[in-house]
Design a protein around this motif. Structure first.
Motif, PDB file in Angstrom:
ATOM      1  N   ILE A  91     -63.707   5.894  58.598  1.00  0.00           N
ATOM      2  CA  ILE A  91     -63.807   7.245  58.052  1.00  0.00           C
ATOM      3  C   ILE A  91     -65.256   7.713  58.147  1.00  0.00           C
ATOM      4  O   ILE A  91     -66.171   7.061  57.634  1.00  0.00           O
ATOM      5  CB  ILE A  91     -63.331   7.295  56.582  1.00  0.00           C
ATOM      6  CG1 ILE A  91     -61.903   6.773  56.475  1.00  0.00           C
ATOM      7  CG2 ILE A  91     -63.437   8.720  56.033  1.00  0.00           C
ATOM      8  CD1 ILE A  91     -61.411   6.572  55.052  1.00  0.00           C
ATOM      9  N   PHE A  92     -65.454   8.836  58.821  1.00  0.00           N
ATOM     10  CA  PHE A  92     -66.751   9.492  58.905  1.00  0.00           C
ATOM     11  C   PHE A  92     -66.671  10.701  57.978  1.00  0.00           C
ATOM     12  O   PHE A  92     -65.811  11.566  58.176  1.00  0.00           O
ATOM     13  CB  PHE A  92     -67.033   9.949  60.338  1.00  0.00           C
ATOM     14  CG  PHE A  92     -67.138   8.815  61.322  1.00  0.00           C
ATOM     15  CD1 PHE A  92     -68.364   8.275  61.646  1.00  0.00           C
ATOM     16  CD2 PHE A  92     -66.005   8.296  61.933  1.00  0.00           C
ATOM     17  CE1 PHE A  92     -68.468   7.235  62.553  1.00  0.00           C
ATOM     18  CE2 PHE A  92     -66.093   7.259  62.844  1.00  0.00           C
ATOM     19  CZ  PHE A  92     -67.335   6.721  63.155  1.00  0.00           C
ATOM     20  N   PHE A  93     -67.534  10.763  56.967  1.00  0.00           N
ATOM     21  CA  PHE A  93     -67.451  11.853  55.993  1.00  0.00           C
ATOM     22  C   PHE A  93     -68.845  12.331  55.597  1.00  0.00           C
ATOM     23  O   PHE A  93     -69.842  11.724  55.958  1.00  0.00           O
ATOM     24  CB  PHE A  93     -66.639  11.431  54.763  1.00  0.00           C
ATOM     25  CG  PHE A  93     -67.238  10.300  53.973  1.00  0.00           C
ATOM     26  CD1 PHE A  93     -67.902  10.553  52.782  1.00  0.00           C
ATOM     27  CD2 PHE A  93     -67.143   8.987  54.405  1.00  0.00           C
ATOM     28  CE1 PHE A  93     -68.449   9.514  52.042  1.00  0.00           C
ATOM     29  CE2 PHE A  93     -67.679   7.944  53.674  1.00  0.00           C
ATOM     30  CZ  PHE A  93     -68.342   8.204  52.495  1.00  0.00           C
ATOM     31  N   ASP A  94     -68.895  13.420  54.846  1.00  0.00           N
ATOM     32  CA  ASP A  94     -70.158  14.080  54.475  1.00  0.00           C
ATOM     33  C   ASP A  94     -71.025  14.294  55.714  1.00  0.00           C
ATOM     34  O   ASP A  94     -72.226  14.037  55.717  1.00  0.00           O
ATOM     35  CB  ASP A  94     -70.935  13.277  53.425  1.00  0.00           C
ATOM     36  CG  ASP A  94     -70.280  13.315  52.060  1.00  0.00           C
ATOM     37  OD1 ASP A  94     -69.410  14.179  51.840  1.00  0.00           O
ATOM     38  OD2 ASP A  94     -70.632  12.493  51.213  1.00  0.00           O
ATOM     39  N   ASN A 103     -64.323  15.966  57.886  1.00  0.00           N
ATOM     40  CA  ASN A 103     -64.275  14.503  57.952  1.00  0.00           C
ATOM     41  C   ASN A 103     -63.448  14.051  59.154  1.00  0.00           C
ATOM     42  O   ASN A 103     -62.605  14.791  59.650  1.00  0.00           O
ATOM     43  CB  ASN A 103     -63.656  13.931  56.675  1.00  0.00           C
ATOM     44  CG  ASN A 103     -64.463  14.275  55.459  1.00  0.00           C
ATOM     45  OD1 ASN A 103     -65.646  14.594  55.536  1.00  0.00           O
ATOM     46  ND2 ASN A 103     -63.830  14.234  54.302  1.00  0.00           N
ATOM     47  N   LEU A 104     -63.692  12.815  59.568  1.00  0.00           N
ATOM     48  CA  LEU A 104     -62.928  12.206  60.654  1.00  0.00           C
ATOM     49  C   LEU A 104     -62.384  10.884  60.170  1.00  0.00           C
ATOM     50  O   LEU A 104     -63.150  10.006  59.759  1.00  0.00           O
ATOM     51  CB  LEU A 104     -63.816  11.997  61.893  1.00  0.00           C
ATOM     52  CG  LEU A 104     -63.215  11.225  63.059  1.00  0.00           C
ATOM     53  CD1 LEU A 104     -62.035  11.989  63.656  1.00  0.00           C
ATOM     54  CD2 LEU A 104     -64.257  10.963  64.122  1.00  0.00           C
ATOM     55  N   LYS A 105     -61.057  10.755  60.179  1.00  0.00           N
ATOM     56  CA  LYS A 105     -60.415   9.517  59.721  1.00  0.00           C
ATOM     57  C   LYS A 105     -59.552   8.954  60.838  1.00  0.00           C
ATOM     58  O   LYS A 105     -58.650   9.630  61.337  1.00  0.00           O
ATOM     59  CB  LYS A 105     -59.545   9.811  58.484  1.00  0.00           C
ATOM     60  CG  LYS A 105     -58.814   8.605  57.948  1.00  0.00           C
ATOM     61  CD  LYS A 105     -57.996   9.009  56.739  1.00  0.00           C
ATOM     62  CE  LYS A 105     -57.139   7.884  56.243  1.00  0.00           C
ATOM     63  NZ  LYS A 105     -56.308   8.304  55.115  1.00  0.00           N
ATOM     64  N   LEU A 106     -59.868   7.722  61.234  1.00  0.00           N
ATOM     65  CA  LEU A 106     -59.110   7.044  62.277  1.00  0.00           C
ATOM     66  C   LEU A 106     -58.441   5.814  61.668  1.00  0.00           C
ATOM     67  O   LEU A 106     -59.125   4.971  61.077  1.00  0.00           O
ATOM     68  CB  LEU A 106     -60.022   6.644  63.426  1.00  0.00           C
ATOM     69  CG  LEU A 106     -60.811   7.779  64.088  1.00  0.00           C
ATOM     70  CD1 LEU A 106     -61.801   7.231  65.093  1.00  0.00           C
ATOM     71  CD2 LEU A 106     -59.867   8.767  64.738  1.00  0.00           C
ATOM     72  N   THR A 107     -57.131   5.704  61.820  1.00  0.00           N
ATOM     73  CA  THR A 107     -56.370   4.586  61.252  1.00  0.00           C
ATOM     74  C   THR A 107     -55.863   3.708  62.388  1.00  0.00           C
ATOM     75  O   THR A 107     -55.308   4.208  63.373  1.00  0.00           O
ATOM     76  CB  THR A 107     -55.185   5.105  60.422  1.00  0.00           C
ATOM     77  OG1 THR A 107     -55.678   6.007  59.423  1.00  0.00           O
ATOM     78  CG2 THR A 107     -54.438   3.966  59.748  1.00  0.00           C
ATOM     79  N   ILE A 108     -56.052   2.397  62.227  1.00  0.00           N
ATOM     80  CA  ILE A 108     -55.583   1.445  63.232  1.00  0.00           C
ATOM     81  C   ILE A 108     -54.080   1.242  63.045  1.00  0.00           C
ATOM     82  O   ILE A 108     -53.616   1.007  61.935  1.00  0.00           O
ATOM     83  CB  ILE A 108     -56.306   0.074  63.085  1.00  0.00           C
ATOM     84  CG1 ILE A 108     -57.816   0.269  62.968  1.00  0.00           C
ATOM     85  CG2 ILE A 108     -55.932  -0.851  64.229  1.00  0.00           C
ATOM     86  CD1 ILE A 108     -58.476   0.994  64.091  1.00  0.00           C
ATOM     87  N   GLY A 115     -64.729   9.764  70.837  1.00  0.00           N
ATOM     88  CA  GLY A 115     -63.985   9.304  72.000  1.00  0.00           C
ATOM     89  C   GLY A 115     -62.747  10.126  72.277  1.00  0.00           C
ATOM     90  O   GLY A 115     -61.751   9.601  72.771  1.00  0.00           O
ATOM     91  N   GLY A 116     -62.763  11.406  71.935  1.00  0.00           N
ATOM     92  CA  GLY A 116     -61.616  12.286  72.156  1.00  0.00           C
ATOM     93  C   GLY A 116     -60.609  12.308  71.023  1.00  0.00           C
ATOM     94  O   GLY A 116     -59.704  13.127  71.018  1.00  0.00           O
ATOM     95  N   PHE A 117     -60.754  11.430  70.043  1.00  0.00           N
ATOM     96  CA  PHE A 117     -59.830  11.400  68.910  1.00  0.00           C
ATOM     97  C   PHE A 117     -60.353  12.294  67.804  1.00  0.00           C
ATOM     98  O   PHE A 117     -61.525  12.253  67.460  1.00  0.00           O
ATOM     99  CB  PHE A 117     -59.651   9.970  68.383  1.00  0.00           C
ATOM    100  CG  PHE A 117     -58.919   9.075  69.337  1.00  0.00           C
ATOM    101  CD1 PHE A 117     -57.537   9.066  69.359  1.00  0.00           C
ATOM    102  CD2 PHE A 117     -59.614   8.261  70.206  1.00  0.00           C
ATOM    103  CE1 PHE A 117     -56.852   8.252  70.236  1.00  0.00           C
ATOM    104  CE2 PHE A 117     -58.943   7.436  71.096  1.00  0.00           C
ATOM    105  CZ  PHE A 117     -57.559   7.432  71.121  1.00  0.00           C
ATOM    106  N   LYS A 118     -59.446  13.098  67.231  1.00  0.00           N
ATOM    107  CA  LYS A 118     -59.808  13.987  66.133  1.00  0.00           C
ATOM    108  C   LYS A 118     -59.225  13.464  64.838  1.00  0.00           C
ATOM    109  O   LYS A 118     -58.594  12.412  64.808  1.00  0.00           O
ATOM    110  CB  LYS A 118     -59.329  15.401  66.426  1.00  0.00           C
ATOM    111  CG  LYS A 118     -60.051  15.988  67.635  1.00  0.00           C
ATOM    112  CD  LYS A 118     -59.828  17.446  67.752  1.00  0.00           C
ATOM    113  CE  LYS A 118     -60.669  17.950  68.919  1.00  0.00           C
ATOM    114  NZ  LYS A 118     -60.781  19.367  68.922  1.00  0.00           N
ATOM    115  N   ASP A 119     -59.415  14.211  63.755  1.00  0.00           N
ATOM    116  CA  ASP A 119     -59.054  13.758  62.411  1.00  0.00           C
ATOM    117  C   ASP A 119     -57.606  13.309  62.289  1.00  0.00           C
ATOM    118  O   ASP A 119     -56.706  13.869  62.899  1.00  0.00           O
ATOM    119  CB  ASP A 119     -59.320  14.864  61.394  1.00  0.00           C
ATOM    120  CG  ASP A 119     -59.165  14.371  59.975  1.00  0.00           C
ATOM    121  OD1 ASP A 119     -59.440  13.180  59.720  1.00  0.00           O
ATOM    122  OD2 ASP A 119     -58.757  15.150  59.109  1.00  0.00           O
TER     123      ASP A 119
END
Length: 156
Positions: free
Chosen positions: A132-135, A150-155, A43-47
């Protein structure tokens, strides 16, 4: 005497066939490949992005997008998704409640996440929870597989 000569001749022929078979094996030269610099977004957000709970609810159902520095898209092969959720637990000795984390994770081969997972994640995420989307494994147009970051999104 003729039998011994015949056996020796047979052994000599067999040995030459084995030697020829071993000599004719030629391996292909190894072609060096430098993987491109990939980026992953949702959705346009990166790591390491911080997102509002309402935004997390709206983007979690979108597919992952993997591109390189030349804006070439890559095919997703598989990835793991981890949802770190804040839950309340109780100290057995004192009986007092405290916040801790619970982790749900699994391997996926399709994006966006399956409906069952989307329903579990969409329970209005709270500040401090993470997606977190990883591997993440992707494939290019020449059927070469490689890892994406990896992609890590924190609320927040």
């Amino acid at each position: 005497m003729k039998a011994i000569k015949f056996i020796l001749l047979l052994l000599l022929c067999f040995t030459s066939i084995v030697i020829n078979a071993q000599i004719k094996t030629v391996s292909k030269p190894i072609v060096k490949f430098k993987p491109p610099k990939l980026s992953v977004s949702l959705g346009g957000f990166k790591d390491s992005s911080f997102i509002a709970p309402q935004m997390a609810d709206s983007i979690i159902g979108l597919p992952l997008k993997i591109i390189d520095d030349k804006n070439v898209a890559y095919t997703l092969s598989s990835y793991q998704f981890l949802y770190r959720k804040i839950v309340v637990s109780e100290n057995e000795a004192t009986g007092k409640a405290y916040n801790t984390t619970s982790v749900k994770s699994s391997l996926f081969k399709v994006s966006p996440l399956p409906t069952l997972w989307l329903n579990a994640v969409r329970e209005l995420p709270r500040p401090g929870e993470e997606f977190i989307f990883f591997d993440i494994i992707v494939k290019d147009n020449k059927d070469r597989f490689m890892y994406a970051p990896n992609l890590k999104l924190t609320i927040r």
